[in-house]
Design a protein around this motif. Structure first.
Motif, PDB file in Angstrom:
ATOM      1  N   LYS A 199       0.702   4.009  -2.877  1.00  0.00           N
ATOM      2  CA  LYS A 199       0.401   5.401  -2.514  1.00  0.00           C
ATOM      3  C   LYS A 199       1.403   6.360  -3.138  1.00  0.00           C
ATOM      4  O   LYS A 199       1.032   7.426  -3.636  1.00  0.00           O
ATOM      5  CB  LYS A 199       0.416   5.566  -0.988  1.00  0.00           C
ATOM      6  N   LYS A 226       0.399   9.311  -5.803  1.00  0.00           N
ATOM      7  CA  LYS A 226       0.677  10.739  -5.553  1.00  0.00           C
ATOM      8  C   LYS A 226       1.449  11.355  -6.715  1.00  0.00           C
ATOM      9  O   LYS A 226       1.247  12.517  -7.064  1.00  0.00           O
ATOM     10  CB  LYS A 226       1.470  10.907  -4.243  1.00  0.00           C
ATOM     11  N   GLU A 232       0.827  -1.217   0.000  1.00  0.00           N
ATOM     12  CA  GLU A 232       0.000   0.000   0.000  1.00  0.00           C
ATOM     13  C   GLU A 232       0.856   1.261   0.000  1.00  0.00           C
ATOM     14  O   GLU A 232       0.490   2.271  -0.599  1.00  0.00           O
ATOM     15  CB  GLU A 232      -0.947  -0.016   1.199  1.00  0.00           C
TER      16      GLU A 232
END
Length: 330
Positions: free
Chosen positions: A264, A268, A260
């Motif tokens: 992430k 981003k 994760e």
């Protein structure tokens, strides 16, 4: 070392040639003392052109090229002779190269195919000679058109590695080892962070003489999207890969959490990366017995295909290639 030879970012001044001026000239021969206008057109200024070359994998050859300057077009001449065009400057670049305006950051051109040629900075048009301006009421124009000025601009070239599969993981997740085992690539391998400082490409042989290209990309760390560690420099290369193979070692504290965090950071940087096909390989699984592996499967994310592998022990590498091939051709 590869880190000195792999250059994926260069900045240079691109200046195209000025167009040649048109000619003001009148036909003058022994039996034609007062001939009409016959001034020729000026030649076009030289272009700055990018050409794709599949034999190149780095922008190293352009690292010290601070200026690319094309020739000016030649003036037109009497007898309706056009001036010659200025010589173009052709810059050969690897596939996956993007040219951007250095001031605005706007993407100008993108090179994706071998032999593809795109004009980066066009040369100025040549001026029209006075022959073009004669009319019924003005049969002897004493003027011609000047050549158009060339363009001078600062350009940034960025290389995004082209591969079918991009390996994504923290440092020491086993990416370089997997690439070295599956292909003929020889990436530097050691047990410390950021052994891989530049992308490595390898061709992975598959059944029936088929193959696909795999890229070992420098390890990601938390905060890479903000530029920590190798940051955005490596994230840029992931954009080109059609499949992202996430790699998490079996000795990670929390496999799901590590996956994760990786996801992430990619999100981003560029949310469109979520549209790519993803799969997960739990590496270094030769240290697990069957009972422990079954227990660990409960921690593995279920929203993407996953497999336990070991590059050193050659465990599940053929099933991994099958998964990748099916995903590429889905």
């Amino acid at each position: 070392m590869a880190s000195t030879n792999f250059i994926d970012h260069v900045r240079f001044c691109s200046r195209s040639g000025n167009g040649g001026p048109g000619s003001v000239h009148f036909r003058r021969e022994k039996h034609v003392p007062k001939g009409g206008p016959d001034g020729g057109n000026g030649g076009r200024g030289g272009h700055i052109i990018l050409r794709g070359n599949r034999q190149l994998w780095t922008l190293l050859h352009l690292r010290y090229k601070k200026h690319a300057i094309a020739e000016d077009g030649k003036p037109g001449e009497g007898g309706n002779r056009s001036g010659s065009e200025g010589k173009d400057i052709i810059l050969e670049v690897p596939l996956g190269t993007i040219a951007k305006d250095a001031e605005t950051g706007e993407t100008r051109v993108e090179i994706l195919e071998d032999g593809q040629e795109i004009i980066l900075t066009p040369g100025g048009r040549g001026g029209l000679g006075n022959d073009n301006f004669k009319t019924a009421t003005n049969q002897t124009p004493h003027y011609a058109q000047p050549g158009e000025d060339g363009i001078e601009e600062w350009i940034v070239l960025e290389l995004k590695v082209l591969a079918d599969v991009g390996l994504v993981g923290f440092p020491n997740a086993g990416k370089s080892t997997l690439l070295s085992v599956l292909s003929e690539a020889k990436p530097e391998i050691a047990n410390y962070p950021f052994t891989t400082l530049v992308p490595n490409l390898g061709v992975v042989a598959y059944r029936d003489h088929k193959s696909f290209v795999m890229a070992d990309i420098p390890g990601i760390i938390e905060g890479a999207a903000e530029g920590k560690g190798l940051g955005i420099r490596f994230l840029r290369h992931i954009e080109r890969n059609s499949i992202l193979l996430f790699m998490v070692p079996a000795d990670a504290d929390d496999i799901r959490k590590e996956y994760e965090i990786l996801l992430k950071e990619l999100t981003k940087y560029n949310p469109e990366l979520l549209d790519k096909q993803r799969m997960l390989a739990i590496t270094k699984s030769d240290m697990l017995d069957d009972e422990l592996m079954e227990e660990m499967k409960k921690e593995v994310p279920t929203e993407l295909p996953s497999i336990f592998i070991s590059s050193v022990a050659q465990k599940n590498l053929d099933p991994l290639k099958d998964m990748i091939w099916q995903s590429i051709n889905a």
